[in-house]
Design a protein around this motif. Structure first.
Motif, PDB file in Angstrom:
ATOM      1  N   ASP A  53       1.158  -1.180   0.112  1.00 15.04           N
ATOM      2  CA  ASP A  53       0.202  -0.330  -0.084  1.00 15.04           C
ATOM      3  C   ASP A  53       1.101   1.328   0.048  1.00 15.04           C
ATOM      4  OD1 ASP A  53      -1.956   1.793   0.735  1.00 15.04           O
ATOM      5  OD2 ASP A  53      -3.121   0.522   1.943  1.00 15.04           O
ATOM      6  N   LEU A  54       0.842   2.505  -1.348  1.00 16.54           N
ATOM      7  CA  LEU A  54       1.474   3.842  -1.190  1.00 16.54           C
ATOM      8  C   LEU A  54       0.465   4.418  -1.065  1.00 16.54           C
ATOM      9  CD1 LEU A  54       4.189   4.586  -1.370  1.00 16.54           C
ATOM     10  CD2 LEU A  54       3.912   4.911  -4.047  1.00 16.54           C
ATOM     11  N   ALA A  55       0.700   5.483  -0.650  1.00 16.21           N
ATOM     12  CA  ALA A  55      -0.061   6.997  -0.094  1.00 16.21           C
ATOM     13  C   ALA A  55       0.239   7.835  -0.141  1.00 16.21           C
ATOM     14  CB  ALA A  55      -1.380   6.469   1.111  1.00 16.21           C
ATOM     15  N   ILE A  64       3.261   7.993   2.777  1.00 12.04           N
ATOM     16  CA  ILE A  64       3.408   6.775   2.970  1.00 12.04           C
ATOM     17  C   ILE A  64       3.225   5.274   2.559  1.00 12.04           C
ATOM     18  CG2 ILE A  64       2.499   7.736   5.280  1.00 12.04           C
ATOM     19  CD1 ILE A  64      -0.267   6.521   5.164  1.00 12.04           C
ATOM     20  N   GLY A  65       3.555   4.419   3.222  1.00 14.58           N
ATOM     21  CA  GLY A  65       3.711   2.310   2.883  1.00 14.58           C
ATOM     22  C   GLY A  65       3.786   2.038   3.203  1.00 14.58           C
ATOM     23  N   LEU A  66       3.399   0.898   3.094  1.00 16.21           N
ATOM     24  CA  LEU A  66       3.287  -0.678   3.155  1.00 16.21           C
ATOM     25  C   LEU A  66       3.468  -1.988   2.740  1.00 16.21           C
ATOM     26  CD1 LEU A  66       1.168  -2.828   4.347  1.00 16.21           C
ATOM     27  CD2 LEU A  66       0.591  -0.814   5.400  1.00 16.21           C
ATOM     28  N   ILE A  67       4.584  -2.830   3.404  1.00 18.18           N
ATOM     29  CA  ILE A  67       4.634  -3.977   2.519  1.00 18.18           C
ATOM     30  C   ILE A  67       4.353  -4.806   3.890  1.00 18.18           C
ATOM     31  CG2 ILE A  67       5.315  -6.009   1.095  1.00 18.18           C
ATOM     32  CD1 ILE A  67       7.101  -3.758   0.006  1.00 18.18           C
ATOM     33  N   ASP A  68       3.088  -5.900   3.711  1.00 15.79           N
ATOM     34  CA  ASP A  68       3.461  -7.052   4.696  1.00 15.79           C
ATOM     35  C   ASP A  68       2.983  -8.307   3.661  1.00 15.79           C
ATOM     36  OD1 ASP A  68       2.350  -7.324   8.153  1.00 15.79           O
ATOM     37  OD2 ASP A  68       0.958  -9.162   5.689  1.00 15.79           O
ATOM     38  N   ALA A  69       3.959  -9.632   4.079  1.00 11.37           N
ATOM     39  CA  ALA A  69       4.302 -10.974   3.453  1.00 11.37           C
ATOM     40  C   ALA A  69       3.876 -11.456   4.549  1.00 11.37           C
ATOM     41  CB  ALA A  69       5.180 -10.889   2.247  1.00 11.37           C
ATOM     42  N   ARG A  70       3.092 -12.551   4.766  1.00 11.36           N
ATOM     43  CA  ARG A  70       3.284 -13.572   5.663  1.00 11.36           C
ATOM     44  C   ARG A  70       2.520 -15.138   4.522  1.00 11.36           C
ATOM     45  NH1 ARG A  70      -1.874 -12.308   8.349  1.00 11.36           N
ATOM     46  NH2 ARG A  70      -1.337 -10.686   8.779  1.00 11.36           N
ATOM     47  N   ALA A  71       3.315 -16.299   5.137  1.00 12.96           N
ATOM     48  CA  ALA A  71       2.698 -17.852   4.352  1.00 12.96           C
ATOM     49  C   ALA A  71       3.188 -18.587   5.722  1.00 12.96           C
ATOM     50  CB  ALA A  71       4.467 -17.523   3.881  1.00 12.96           C
ATOM     51  N   GLY A  72       2.130 -20.066   5.968  1.00 16.52           N
ATOM     52  CA  GLY A  72       2.110 -20.507   7.171  1.00 16.52           C
ATOM     53  C   GLY A  72       0.496 -21.358   6.281  1.00 16.52           C
ATOM     54  N   HIS A  90       7.171  -7.568   7.060  1.00 13.99           N
ATOM     55  CA  HIS A  90       6.872  -5.696   7.358  1.00 13.99           C
ATOM     56  C   HIS A  90       7.823  -5.320   7.221  1.00 13.99           C
ATOM     57  CE1 HIS A  90       2.748  -3.819   8.104  1.00 13.99           C
ATOM     58  NE2 HIS A  90       4.195  -3.117   8.671  1.00 13.99           N
ATOM     59  N   ALA A  91       7.202  -4.393   6.367  1.00 16.69           N
ATOM     60  CA  ALA A  91       8.253  -3.249   6.337  1.00 16.69           C
ATOM     61  C   ALA A  91       6.991  -1.845   6.501  1.00 16.69           C
ATOM     62  CB  ALA A  91       9.155  -3.316   4.945  1.00 16.69           C
ATOM     63  N   ASP A  92       7.235  -0.737   6.800  1.00 14.17           N
ATOM     64  CA  ASP A  92       6.678   0.698   6.416  1.00 14.17           C
ATOM     65  C   ASP A  92       7.363   1.221   6.242  1.00 14.17           C
ATOM     66  OD1 ASP A  92       6.484   1.974   9.307  1.00 14.17           O
ATOM     67  OD2 ASP A  92       6.241  -0.346  10.020  1.00 14.17           O
ATOM     68  N   TYR A  93       7.261   2.335   5.742  1.00 12.85           N
ATOM     69  CA  TYR A  93       7.630   3.895   5.586  1.00 12.85           C
ATOM     70  C   TYR A  93       7.099   5.248   5.958  1.00 12.85           C
ATOM     71  CZ  TYR A  93       9.674   7.377   2.937  1.00 12.85           C
ATOM     72  OH  TYR A  93      10.610   9.118   2.653  1.00 12.85           O
ATOM     73  N   ASP A  94       7.436   6.388   6.510  1.00  8.15           N
ATOM     74  CA  ASP A  94       6.885   7.379   6.499  1.00  8.15           C
ATOM     75  C   ASP A  94       7.480   8.644   6.755  1.00  8.15           C
ATOM     76  OD1 ASP A  94       5.222   9.748   7.427  1.00  8.15           O
ATOM     77  OD2 ASP A  94       3.965   8.483   9.009  1.00  8.15           O
ATOM     78  N   ASP A  95       7.660   9.065   5.552  1.00  8.20           N
ATOM     79  CA  ASP A  95       8.715  10.411   5.423  1.00  8.20           C
ATOM     80  C   ASP A  95       8.337  11.707   6.549  1.00  8.20           C
ATOM     81  OD1 ASP A  95       6.846  11.794   3.753  1.00  8.20           O
ATOM     82  OD2 ASP A  95       7.590  12.252   2.137  1.00  8.20           O
ATOM     83  N   SER A  96       7.022  11.308   6.638  1.00 12.68           N
ATOM     84  CA  SER A  96       7.051  12.597   8.223  1.00 12.68           C
ATOM     85  C   SER A  96       7.876  12.612   9.798  1.00 12.68           C
ATOM     86  CB  SER A  96       5.322  12.926   8.166  1.00 12.68           C
ATOM     87  OG  SER A  96       4.788  11.830   9.539  1.00 12.68           O
ATOM     88  N   LEU A  97       8.371  10.963  10.053  1.00 16.53           N
ATOM     89  CA  LEU A  97       8.643  10.667  10.857  1.00 16.53           C
ATOM     90  C   LEU A  97      10.346  10.429  10.998  1.00 16.53           C
ATOM     91  CD1 LEU A  97       6.174   7.466  11.542  1.00 16.53           C
ATOM     92  CD2 LEU A  97       5.763   9.723  11.956  1.00 16.53           C
ATOM     93  N   ALA A  98      10.495  10.616  12.311  1.00 12.01           N
ATOM     94  CA  ALA A  98      12.570  11.123  11.845  1.00 12.01           C
ATOM     95  C   ALA A  98      13.023  10.285  11.404  1.00 12.01           C
ATOM     96  CB  ALA A  98      12.958  11.053  13.581  1.00 12.01           C
ATOM     97  N   ASN A  99      12.197   8.528  11.937  1.00 11.84           N
ATOM     98  CA  ASN A  99      12.799   7.728  11.199  1.00 11.84           C
ATOM     99  C   ASN A  99      11.447   7.169  10.386  1.00 11.84           C
ATOM    100  OD1 ASN A  99      14.886   7.729  13.532  1.00 11.84           O
ATOM    101  ND2 ASN A  99      13.682   6.662  14.942  1.00 11.84           N
TER     102      ASN A  99
END
Length: 154
Positions: A53-55, A64-72, A90-99
């Protein structure tokens, strides 16, 4: 594309409450999965899912964005209930945050209860409760910890 889901969205966010905002958002989401449906012909089956998801929020110029993958593996433990242990990354990104970025991996357990079947059709709706524990691999501390998700699909 018939095996995946793609959503393109342009929307207006309307502030309701002190922490909300009025803004425009452009968004794209993509997902693919296998083994997430109820199987009445088996008691267990493999499952996997990938979601991205990218917005971009226009006036605030925030991405902001995220990638989530699962297997089971999924186990039908009642007539309409499925328990699925899985591994997750799970990875996420938000360019408004310090990290700006966070990457975590771990294990999860999901319970999915199917409903809304008729005499002539299989259940078409479900409630899904997932519990995950992820360890931070890189980036911000928000990648680590206990995560609980409750979703309804009607």
């Amino acid at each position: 594309m018939a095996e995946t889901n793609l959503v393109l969205e342009g929307s207006r966010m309307v502030a309701v409450g002190d922490y909300a905002r009025n803004d425009w958002m452009l968004r794209a989401a993509w997902s693919a999965d296998e083994g997430s449906d109820l199987r009445v012909d088996r008691t267990s089956w493999p499952m996997w899912r990938v979601y991205a998801d990218l917005a971009h929020i226009l006036d605030d110029s925030q991405t902001i964005g995220l990638i989530d993958a699962r297997a089971g593996r999924s186990f039908r433990v009642t007539e309409r209930g499925v328990l699925s242990p899985y591994a997750v990354i799970h990875a996420d990104y938000d360019d408004s945050l310090a990290n700006k970025a966070a990457l975590g991996a771990g294990v999860g357990l999901s319970w999915r209860q199917w409903y809304r079947e008729t005499r002539y059709s299989a259940p078409s709706s479900y409630v899904d409760l997932s519990l995950e524990y992820r360890t931070r691999l890189s980036g911000d501390d928000r990648a680590e910890g206990l995560f609980v998700t409750l979703s309804f699909s009607y």
